[in-house]
Design a protein around this motif. Structure first.
Motif, PDB file in Angstrom:
ATOM      1  N   MET A  70       0.847  -1.168   0.000  1.00  0.00           N
ATOM      2  CA  MET A  70       0.000   0.000   0.000  1.00  0.00           C
ATOM      3  C   MET A  70       0.892   1.231   0.000  1.00  0.00           C
ATOM      4  O   MET A  70       1.920   1.269   0.655  1.00  0.00           O
ATOM      5  CB  MET A  70      -0.914  -0.010   1.221  1.00  0.00           C
ATOM      6  N   LEU A  71       0.460   2.231  -0.737  1.00  0.00           N
ATOM      7  CA  LEU A  71       1.184   3.498  -0.780  1.00  0.00           C
ATOM      8  C   LEU A  71       0.435   4.532   0.060  1.00  0.00           C
ATOM      9  O   LEU A  71      -0.753   4.764  -0.149  1.00  0.00           O
ATOM     10  CB  LEU A  71       1.305   3.998  -2.212  1.00  0.00           C
ATOM     11  N   VAL A  72       1.152   5.125   0.999  1.00  0.00           N
ATOM     12  CA  VAL A  72       0.582   6.114   1.916  1.00  0.00           C
ATOM     13  C   VAL A  72       1.432   7.377   1.818  1.00  0.00           C
ATOM     14  O   VAL A  72       2.654   7.298   1.871  1.00  0.00           O
ATOM     15  CB  VAL A  72       0.588   5.576   3.369  1.00  0.00           C
ATOM     16  N   VAL A  73       0.789   8.535   1.672  1.00  0.00           N
ATOM     17  CA  VAL A  73       1.532   9.797   1.656  1.00  0.00           C
ATOM     18  C   VAL A  73       1.293  10.557   2.958  1.00  0.00           C
ATOM     19  O   VAL A  73       0.215  10.486   3.540  1.00  0.00           O
ATOM     20  CB  VAL A  73       1.185  10.681   0.437  1.00  0.00           C
ATOM     21  N   VAL A  74       2.343  11.262   3.390  1.00  0.00           N
ATOM     22  CA  VAL A  74       2.300  11.991   4.655  1.00  0.00           C
ATOM     23  C   VAL A  74       2.996  13.341   4.467  1.00  0.00           C
ATOM     24  O   VAL A  74       4.119  13.384   3.961  1.00  0.00           O
ATOM     25  CB  VAL A  74       3.040  11.202   5.772  1.00  0.00           C
ATOM     26  N   PRO A  75       2.357  14.445   4.863  1.00  0.00           N
ATOM     27  CA  PRO A  75       3.033  15.746   4.796  1.00  0.00           C
ATOM     28  C   PRO A  75       4.077  15.829   5.915  1.00  0.00           C
ATOM     29  O   PRO A  75       3.781  15.564   7.079  1.00  0.00           O
ATOM     30  CB  PRO A  75       1.896  16.750   5.014  1.00  0.00           C
ATOM     31  N   MET A  76       5.315  16.179   5.537  1.00  0.00           N
ATOM     32  CA  MET A  76       6.403  16.179   6.505  1.00  0.00           C
ATOM     33  C   MET A  76       7.124  17.522   6.507  1.00  0.00           C
ATOM     34  O   MET A  76       7.014  18.306   5.572  1.00  0.00           O
ATOM     35  CB  MET A  76       7.405  15.067   6.154  1.00  0.00           C
ATOM     36  N   ASP A  77       7.894  17.749   7.587  1.00  0.00           N
ATOM     37  CA  ASP A  77       8.638  19.000   7.717  1.00  0.00           C
ATOM     38  C   ASP A  77      10.088  18.884   7.250  1.00  0.00           C
ATOM     39  O   ASP A  77      10.823  19.856   7.263  1.00  0.00           O
ATOM     40  CB  ASP A  77       8.579  19.514   9.151  1.00  0.00           C
ATOM     41  N   SER A  78      10.515  17.683   6.830  1.00  0.00           N
ATOM     42  CA  SER A  78      11.904  17.462   6.439  1.00  0.00           C
ATOM     43  C   SER A  78      12.009  16.185   5.612  1.00  0.00           C
ATOM     44  O   SER A  78      11.181  15.286   5.738  1.00  0.00           O
ATOM     45  CB  SER A  78      12.768  17.336   7.691  1.00  0.00           C
ATOM     46  N   THR A  79      13.056  16.094   4.788  1.00  0.00           N
ATOM     47  CA  THR A  79      13.301  14.861   4.034  1.00  0.00           C
ATOM     48  C   THR A  79      14.168  13.877   4.817  1.00  0.00           C
ATOM     49  O   THR A  79      14.397  12.766   4.365  1.00  0.00           O
ATOM     50  CB  THR A  79      13.985  15.164   2.686  1.00  0.00           C
ATOM     51  N   ASP A  80      14.642  14.267   5.982  1.00  0.00           N
ATOM     52  CA  ASP A  80      15.443  13.388   6.834  1.00  0.00           C
ATOM     53  C   ASP A  80      14.510  12.368   7.490  1.00  0.00           C
ATOM     54  O   ASP A  80      13.725  12.707   8.371  1.00  0.00           O
ATOM     55  CB  ASP A  80      16.167  14.207   7.901  1.00  0.00           C
ATOM     56  N   VAL A  81      14.594  11.131   7.042  1.00  0.00           N
ATOM     57  CA  VAL A  81      13.671  10.087   7.499  1.00  0.00           C
ATOM     58  C   VAL A  81      13.700   9.914   9.008  1.00  0.00           C
ATOM     59  O   VAL A  81      12.667   9.683   9.637  1.00  0.00           O
ATOM     60  CB  VAL A  81      13.984   8.743   6.789  1.00  0.00           C
ATOM     61  N   GLN A  82      14.861  10.038   9.625  1.00  0.00           N
ATOM     62  CA  GLN A  82      14.980   9.831  11.076  1.00  0.00           C
ATOM     63  C   GLN A  82      14.436  11.001  11.886  1.00  0.00           C
ATOM     64  O   GLN A  82      13.931  10.810  12.988  1.00  0.00           O
ATOM     65  CB  GLN A  82      16.443   9.574  11.447  1.00  0.00           C
ATOM     66  N   GLU A  83      14.554  12.206  11.375  1.00  0.00           N
ATOM     67  CA  GLU A  83      14.173  13.399  12.130  1.00  0.00           C
ATOM     68  C   GLU A  83      12.840  14.014  11.709  1.00  0.00           C
ATOM     69  O   GLU A  83      12.290  14.837  12.439  1.00  0.00           O
ATOM     70  CB  GLU A  83      15.269  14.460  11.985  1.00  0.00           C
ATOM     71  N   ALA A  84      12.308  13.643  10.552  1.00  0.00           N
ATOM     72  CA  ALA A  84      11.094  14.271  10.012  1.00  0.00           C
ATOM     73  C   ALA A  84       9.882  14.016  10.905  1.00  0.00           C
ATOM     74  O   ALA A  84       9.741  12.955  11.500  1.00  0.00           O
ATOM     75  CB  ALA A  84      10.822  13.743   8.611  1.00  0.00           C
ATOM     76  N   LYS A  85       9.033  15.029  10.979  1.00  0.00           N
ATOM     77  CA  LYS A  85       7.784  14.945  11.749  1.00  0.00           C
ATOM     78  C   LYS A  85       6.629  15.323  10.830  1.00  0.00           C
ATOM     79  O   LYS A  85       6.770  16.149   9.928  1.00  0.00           O
ATOM     80  CB  LYS A  85       7.814  15.911  12.939  1.00  0.00           C
ATOM     81  N   ILE A  86       5.478  14.739  11.099  1.00  0.00           N
ATOM     82  CA  ILE A  86       4.283  15.082  10.343  1.00  0.00           C
ATOM     83  C   ILE A  86       3.935  16.544  10.618  1.00  0.00           C
ATOM     84  O   ILE A  86       4.181  17.050  11.716  1.00  0.00           O
ATOM     85  CB  ILE A  86       3.106  14.141  10.705  1.00  0.00           C
ATOM     86  N   THR A  87       3.407  17.211   9.610  1.00  0.00           N
ATOM     87  CA  THR A  87       3.101  18.627   9.706  1.00  0.00           C
ATOM     88  C   THR A  87       1.743  18.881   9.052  1.00  0.00           C
ATOM     89  O   THR A  87       1.276  18.042   8.274  1.00  0.00           O
ATOM     90  CB  THR A  87       4.230  19.444   9.037  1.00  0.00           C
ATOM     91  N   PRO A  88       1.100  19.997   9.342  1.00  0.00           N
ATOM     92  CA  PRO A  88      -0.166  20.290   8.658  1.00  0.00           C
ATOM     93  C   PRO A  88       0.016  20.327   7.138  1.00  0.00           C
ATOM     94  O   PRO A  88       1.083  20.696   6.638  1.00  0.00           O
ATOM     95  CB  PRO A  88      -0.550  21.677   9.199  1.00  0.00           C
ATOM     96  N   VAL A  89      -1.010  19.950   6.414  1.00  0.00           N
ATOM     97  CA  VAL A  89      -0.961  19.848   4.958  1.00  0.00           C
ATOM     98  C   VAL A  89      -0.455  21.139   4.317  1.00  0.00           C
ATOM     99  O   VAL A  89       0.414  21.105   3.441  1.00  0.00           O
ATOM    100  CB  VAL A  89      -2.365  19.478   4.406  1.00  0.00           C
ATOM    101  N   LEU A  90      -0.961  22.271   4.745  1.00  0.00           N
ATOM    102  CA  LEU A  90      -0.587  23.538   4.127  1.00  0.00           C
ATOM    103  C   LEU A  90       0.816  24.009   4.499  1.00  0.00           C
ATOM    104  O   LEU A  90       1.346  24.935   3.885  1.00  0.00           O
ATOM    105  CB  LEU A  90      -1.612  24.626   4.472  1.00  0.00           C
ATOM    106  N   GLU A  91       1.434  23.379   5.500  1.00  0.00           N
ATOM    107  CA  GLU A  91       2.782  23.742   5.929  1.00  0.00           C
ATOM    108  C   GLU A  91       3.838  22.724   5.504  1.00  0.00           C
ATOM    109  O   GLU A  91       5.001  22.843   5.875  1.00  0.00           O
ATOM    110  CB  GLU A  91       2.813  23.892   7.452  1.00  0.00           C
ATOM    111  N   ALA A  92       3.439  21.734   4.725  1.00  0.00           N
ATOM    112  CA  ALA A  92       4.349  20.652   4.338  1.00  0.00           C
ATOM    113  C   ALA A  92       5.515  21.174   3.514  1.00  0.00           C
ATOM    114  O   ALA A  92       5.324  21.885   2.532  1.00  0.00           O
ATOM    115  CB  ALA A  92       3.593  19.590   3.559  1.00  0.00           C
ATOM    116  N   LYS A  93       6.719  20.840   3.942  1.00  0.00           N
ATOM    117  CA  LYS A  93       7.916  21.186   3.181  1.00  0.00           C
ATOM    118  C   LYS A  93       8.200  20.105   2.148  1.00  0.00           C
ATOM    119  O   LYS A  93       8.816  20.362   1.115  1.00  0.00           O
ATOM    120  CB  LYS A  93       9.105  21.359   4.121  1.00  0.00           C
ATOM    121  N   THR A  94       7.770  18.889   2.449  1.00  0.00           N
ATOM    122  CA  THR A  94       7.923  17.757   1.544  1.00  0.00           C
ATOM    123  C   THR A  94       6.838  16.743   1.862  1.00  0.00           C
ATOM    124  O   THR A  94       6.217  16.805   2.926  1.00  0.00           O
ATOM    125  CB  THR A  94       9.327  17.123   1.685  1.00  0.00           C
ATOM    126  N   TRP A  95       6.617  15.840   0.947  1.00  0.00           N
ATOM    127  CA  TRP A  95       5.663  14.752   1.158  1.00  0.00           C
ATOM    128  C   TRP A  95       6.430  13.447   1.121  1.00  0.00           C
ATOM    129  O   TRP A  95       7.270  13.239   0.246  1.00  0.00           O
ATOM    130  CB  TRP A  95       4.584  14.759   0.079  1.00  0.00           C
TER     131      TRP A  95
END
Length: 100
Positions: A1-26
């Motif tokens: 299954m493919l799931v998308v999540v709005p995140m604040d960083s591309t660093d997999v270890q440090e990234a946190k979920i963020t509001p959709v309109l504030e997403a720096k990356t998905w």
């Protein structure tokens, strides 16, 4: 299954979920046979090659009509913040359905 999540960083270890309109990356999470197989990043949720089946957002008040119109499952991670926490909650069905 493919799931998308709005995140604040591309660093997999440090990234946190963020509001959709504030997403720096998905982040696109490919989950197969109960395991996280791959994490890809893009600037937009619709920039991935394959169409995601679900989206995880951080609260019920997120703007999700575009996802609903695309027949995506909308799940809410109220307490989960990192990719690992979100994947674990997804696998154990601990993510919430959207409350309208």
């Amino acid at each position: 299954m493919l799931v998308v999540v709005p995140m604040d960083s591309t660093d997999v270890q440090e990234a946190k979920i963020t509001p959709v309109l504030e997403a720096k990356t998905w982040a696109e999470l490919r989950i197969e046979e109960g395991e996280l197989v791959e994490v890809l990043h893009a600037d937009s949720y619709d920039a991935f090659e394959a169409w995601p089946e679900a989206v995880v957002v951080c609260s019920d008040g997120e703007p999700v009509m575009d996802f609903i119109n695309m027949s995506m499952i909308v799940l809410v991670a109220h307490t989960q913040k990192s990719i690992d926490e979100i994947v674990e909650a997804f696998l154990f069905r601990e993510l919430h359905d959207l409350a309208y």
